[in-house]
Design an enzyme around this catalytic site. Structure first.
Site: not given
Ligand code: IPM
Ligand code: MN
Length: 352
Positions: A137, A189, A223, A247, A251
């Site tokens: 990032y 990792k 993983d 990140d 999700d």
């Molecule tokens: C999150 C989002 C952001 C990230 C994006 C929108 C830049 O996916 O907050 O998880 O990758 O951190």
């Molecule tokens: Mn994200």
């Protein structure tokens, strides 16, 4: 009466709709608990950029530093190339305000469907501490011979020891404060990223051994972490990891707790100003229809109150959210709740 000054960034798409419900619930909880929230809105986002050409005013981070916290809706606009607003607003604020922790609880509330067969609220309850300032990032890298067959693109995974150490210490402290399984798992990792995650692993064990002997240490490759988050989520208590892995795994975690309609996070600077947000995007196709689920924004508000030290008000919001998920909502997805966005906000606000 104690008053907190909150900067509100409703942002793009459905951001303003969910932020409105978050504020409704925050105000109800504050009234009950006897404090006040004073809001100042900022119009940062895609529409402002398209109208003015400016992504974020130069002094915005400086100005936002004066608030007790920041409440964010969503950033991302269908008419703006992906990356511009995300980097120019969200990531810039995280970096410049040095919000070095991205705290993402993965908690399944009663009544919320999970895609994990045979798992329920007792199994899915952990927190990911995602480092929030380093890794790929940072944007360090570059491209040469662009567009040719020899094009080279590099984007480096960058970490220094103090960045790693402050994230790891925060995670140990969090596991101690949480006081559930007293376990911190490092997600890395080390079999491939033999520089970066070797650094993480050494710091993890050194800090743990010296200062947190009461906290059990686990290690998983990223993983494998994904696999166990699906198969045995009950193993986890607190997970600490770098920005990119964090990140991705959050999700995965979010979908196991009911998806983007409910998942919230906090960008935390323990010594500065922190920013709370639903972790989903701006959902352009649902904008203005009153069908988006506001619970993620409401839960972000709850995290904000917790961070501000208003524990009782935060707990009241969580309890009310759990009552609404457990006894009212038909589903979590946009348009599938059985109620409109503002009706969901009303039900939560009435129950705090
Ligand atoms: C999150 C989002 C952001 C990230 C994006 C929108 C830049 O996916 O907050 O998880 O990758 O951190
Ligand atoms: Mn994200």
């Amino acid at each position: 009466m104690k008053t907190y000054h909150i900067a509100v960034l409703p942002g793009d798409g459905t951001g303003p709709e969910v932020v409105a419900e978050g504020i409704k619930v925050l105000n109800a909880a504050a009234a009950k608990a006897g404090f006040k929230l004073d809001y100042q809105k900022f119009d940062f986002g895609g529409d402002r950029y398209l109208a003015t050409g400016e992504i974020l005013p130069e002094n915005a981070p400086q100005e936002l530093r004066q608030y007790d916290a920041i409440f964010l809706g969503a950033i991302g606009h269908p008419d703006v190339k992906p990356g511009i607003l995300e980097k120019g607003i969200l990531l810039r604020l995280r970096f410049e305000l040095d919000q070095y922790i991205n705290l993402r609880p993965v908690k399944l509330y009663p009544g919320v469907p999970t895609p994990l067969a045979g798992k329920g609220p007792a199994d899915i309850d952990y927190v990911v501490v995602r480092e929030n300032t380093g890794d790929v990032y940072t944007g360090i890298g570059g491209v040469s011979m662009k567009g040719t067959k020899d094009e080279v693109a590099v984007q480096s995974m960058v970490y220094n020891r103090s960045q790693v150490e402050r994230a790891i210490r925060y995670a140990f402290d969090y596991a101690r404060k949480r006081h559930k399984k007293n376990t911190l798992a490092l997600c890395g990792k080390t079999n491939v990223l033999t520089y970066v995650y070797d650094l993480w692993e050494r710091v993890f064990h050194q800090v743990g051994e010296t200062d947190y002997p009461d906290i059990k240490r686990d290690y998983y490759h990223v993983d494998a972490t994904c696999m166990w988050m699906v198969k045995n989520p009950e193993w986890f208590d607190v997970i600490v990891t770098g920005n990119m892995f964090g990140d991705i795994i959050t999700d995965l975690g979010a979908i196991t707790q009911g998806g983007m309609g409910i998942a919230a996070g906090g960008n935390i600077n323990p010594e500065g100003v922190s920013m709370f947000e639903p972790i989903g995007g701006s959902a352009p196709k649902y904008t203005g229809l009153g069908v988006i689920n506001p619970l993620a924004a409401i839960c972000a508000g709850q995290m904000m109150l917790e961070h501000l030290g208003e524990k009782a008000a935060a707990a009241a919001i969580e309890k009310s959210v759990m009552r609404v998920t457990g006894s009212k909502l038909k589903g979590m997805a946009a348009g599938k709740m059985g109620y409109s966005t503002s009706e969901v906000g009303d039900m939560v606000a009435d129950g705090v």
